[in-house]
Design an enzyme around this catalytic site. Sequence first.
Site, PDB file in Angstrom:
ATOM      1  N   HIS A 205      50.342  43.334  42.331  1.00  0.00           N
ATOM      2  CA  HIS A 205      49.178  43.912  41.643  1.00  0.00           C
ATOM      3  C   HIS A 205      49.531  44.888  40.537  1.00  0.00           C
ATOM      4  O   HIS A 205      48.650  45.431  39.880  1.00  0.00           O
ATOM      5  CB  HIS A 205      48.264  44.625  42.655  1.00  0.00           C
ATOM      6  CG  HIS A 205      48.868  45.901  43.187  1.00  0.00           C
ATOM      7  ND1 HIS A 205      49.783  45.911  44.204  1.00  0.00           N
ATOM      8  CD2 HIS A 205      48.692  47.185  42.822  1.00  0.00           C
ATOM      9  CE1 HIS A 205      50.137  47.156  44.462  1.00  0.00           C
ATOM     10  NE2 HIS A 205      49.498  47.956  43.624  1.00  0.00           N
TER      11      HIS A 205
HETATM   12  C1  UD1 Z   1      45.874  51.836  42.340  1.00  0.00           C
HETATM   13  C2  UD1 Z   1      47.043  52.794  42.133  1.00  0.00           C
HETATM   14  C3  UD1 Z   1      48.334  52.105  42.551  1.00  0.00           C
HETATM   15  C4  UD1 Z   1      48.236  51.527  43.938  1.00  0.00           C
HETATM   16  C5  UD1 Z   1      47.018  50.607  44.036  1.00  0.00           C
HETATM   17  C6  UD1 Z   1      46.883  50.061  45.435  1.00  0.00           C
HETATM   18  C7  UD1 Z   1      46.795  54.379  40.224  1.00  0.00           C
HETATM   19  C8  UD1 Z   1      47.311  54.709  38.888  1.00  0.00           C
HETATM   20  N1  UD1 Z   1      47.187  53.183  40.725  1.00  0.00           N
HETATM   21  O1  UD1 Z   1      46.061  50.760  41.426  1.00  0.00           O
HETATM   22  O2  UD1 Z   1      49.377  53.056  42.535  1.00  0.00           O
HETATM   23  O3  UD1 Z   1      49.400  50.790  44.250  1.00  0.00           O
HETATM   24  O4  UD1 Z   1      45.860  51.364  43.680  1.00  0.00           O
HETATM   25  O5  UD1 Z   1      45.815  49.239  45.618  1.00  0.00           O
HETATM   26  O6  UD1 Z   1      46.056  55.145  40.789  1.00  0.00           O
HETATM   27  N2  UD1 Z   1      39.122  47.292  41.710  1.00  0.00           N
HETATM   28  C9  UD1 Z   1      38.143  46.659  42.435  1.00  0.00           C
HETATM   29  N3  UD1 Z   1      37.735  47.236  43.607  1.00  0.00           N
HETATM   30  C10 UD1 Z   1      38.258  48.399  44.058  1.00  0.00           C
HETATM   31  C11 UD1 Z   1      39.254  49.032  43.294  1.00  0.00           C
HETATM   32  C12 UD1 Z   1      39.683  48.464  42.132  1.00  0.00           C
HETATM   33  O7  UD1 Z   1      37.640  45.612  42.069  1.00  0.00           O
HETATM   34  O8  UD1 Z   1      37.836  48.869  45.149  1.00  0.00           O
HETATM   35  C13 UD1 Z   1      39.584  46.662  40.454  1.00  0.00           C
HETATM   36  C14 UD1 Z   1      38.857  47.189  39.241  1.00  0.00           C
HETATM   37  O9  UD1 Z   1      38.507  46.131  38.433  1.00  0.00           O
HETATM   38  C15 UD1 Z   1      39.892  48.057  38.538  1.00  0.00           C
HETATM   39  C16 UD1 Z   1      41.216  47.486  38.994  1.00  0.00           C
HETATM   40  O10 UD1 Z   1      40.973  46.918  40.285  1.00  0.00           O
HETATM   41  O11 UD1 Z   1      39.760  48.028  37.167  1.00  0.00           O
HETATM   42  C17 UD1 Z   1      42.270  48.529  39.101  1.00  0.00           C
HETATM   43  O12 UD1 Z   1      41.856  49.613  39.965  1.00  0.00           O
HETATM   44  P1  UD1 Z   1      42.549  51.059  39.812  1.00  0.00           P
HETATM   45  O13 UD1 Z   1      42.070  51.968  40.872  1.00  0.00           O
HETATM   46  O14 UD1 Z   1      42.449  51.550  38.417  1.00  0.00           O
HETATM   47  O15 UD1 Z   1      44.084  50.775  40.012  1.00  0.00           O
HETATM   48  P2  UD1 Z   1      44.858  49.831  41.022  1.00  0.00           P
HETATM   49  O16 UD1 Z   1      45.439  48.691  40.268  1.00  0.00           O
HETATM   50  O17 UD1 Z   1      44.015  49.512  42.219  1.00  0.00           O
END
Ligand code: UD1
Length: 377
Positions: A205
């Site tokens: 991811h």
């Molecule tokens: C975050 C952490 C990463 C961790 C990961 C675990 C940071 C910088 N990154 O990355 O270190 O390894 O979580 O999962 O904080 N999204 C959903 N549903 C959710 C959450 C996210 O659909 O409940 C999607 C959204 O479209 C979003 C994307 O995932 O844009 C990324 O979410 P984000 O929280 O920005 O970062 P992660 O890639 O999840």
Amino acid sequence: MRPLVAHVLGARPNFMKAAPVVRALGQAGAGQMLIHTGQHYDARMSGVFFTDLGLPEPDVNLHVGSGRHGEQTAAVITGVERELMARRPALLVVYGDVNSTLGAALAAAKLQVPIAHVEAGLRSFDNTMPEEINRRLTDQLCELLFVTSPEAVGHLANEGIAPGGVHFTGNTMIDTLVACLDRLDAEAARMAHGLPERYLVATLHRPFNVDHPEAAALLVKAMHQVADEADVIMPVHPRGRVVFEAAGLAGHRRIRMCEPLAYLEFMSLVRGAAAAITDSAGVQEETTFLRVPCLTLRPVTERPVTVTSGSNRLVRAGELASAVHGALAAGPYAGELPPLWDGASAPRIARVITTWLATHRAAGAAPRSQPLDVGPG
Ligand code: UD1
């Protein structure tokens, strides 16, 4: 009145690090509150972990949600600041290296609320990863720094952090794994997903692996080569779903993509896997503990102890298939486990925190004696 300890949790990897600390502090009689930033908000990325891990319902959810790094971190700062001003905790505990960790630490530091960081001092020395920036800056703001492996103590010293607040207490993520071992049913999980006896688990991811179609296409090619040798189950983080689908990941009949899994189900699958393929931080550690060979698709790791005292190996996409072949031939990791990965880290942390709270109180450092607002001018 008991001093209040506030915990900030936001994203999936925070929950398993925090659960044992919240439990141990509860057993030590501490007053606590949980602030969920809402960085992760899907039931599968958040809610299900609270159920699996027995975490209490958060007292507050800031509903920060997704967004660009600046937006997301700023929303965490704003929401956590508001809660800290209203509740005035004696200590704020933050976990890991996600945007919620740094946002919460910044809010607390400006309000002079002392901060404890669980999983301090890890470094990849790769500032292209947002997590590295979050870790470095968070550690600079903390009074108590709980480290999971010995090299982290040296990193903190090199960055000028006073050793008095640094405590090598071990890995609370492993506490969670140890506490759940009896509930991990590898056979049931394998059957539920229709997998043969020998299978691999994969999770990918990280932005550098999934945000660019060319990188994702390389990975898909590598995963198809791997699947020629063994079946693969791959729970897909929302971040990578679209790009992996577009790149044809599920085009190989021995690759099963599924939704993100709950903690117990995922760890059950990892426990029974012949090997794991990942770019996650936590999976590198969990596989080491479970002695499952792990191939990590990253150029560097902030968890070198999983390579030197564990089952982990860093690989590029082009060498993945041969690395998997080698790992399957070599079998489970049989060496030493990293020191203090013994399931008893959170009680150590709770002892340090309760002593700190008592000393802090006795010294008359009542939380917030000065005005909290910057005010005009
Ligand atoms: C975050 C952490 C990463 C961790 C990961 C675990 C940071 C910088 N990154 O990355 O270190 O390894 O979580 O999962 O904080 N999204 C959903 N549903 C959710 C959450 C996210 O659909 O409940 C999607 C959204 O479209 C979003 C994307 O995932 O844009 C990324 O979410 P984000 O929280 O920005 O970062 P992660 O890639 O999840």
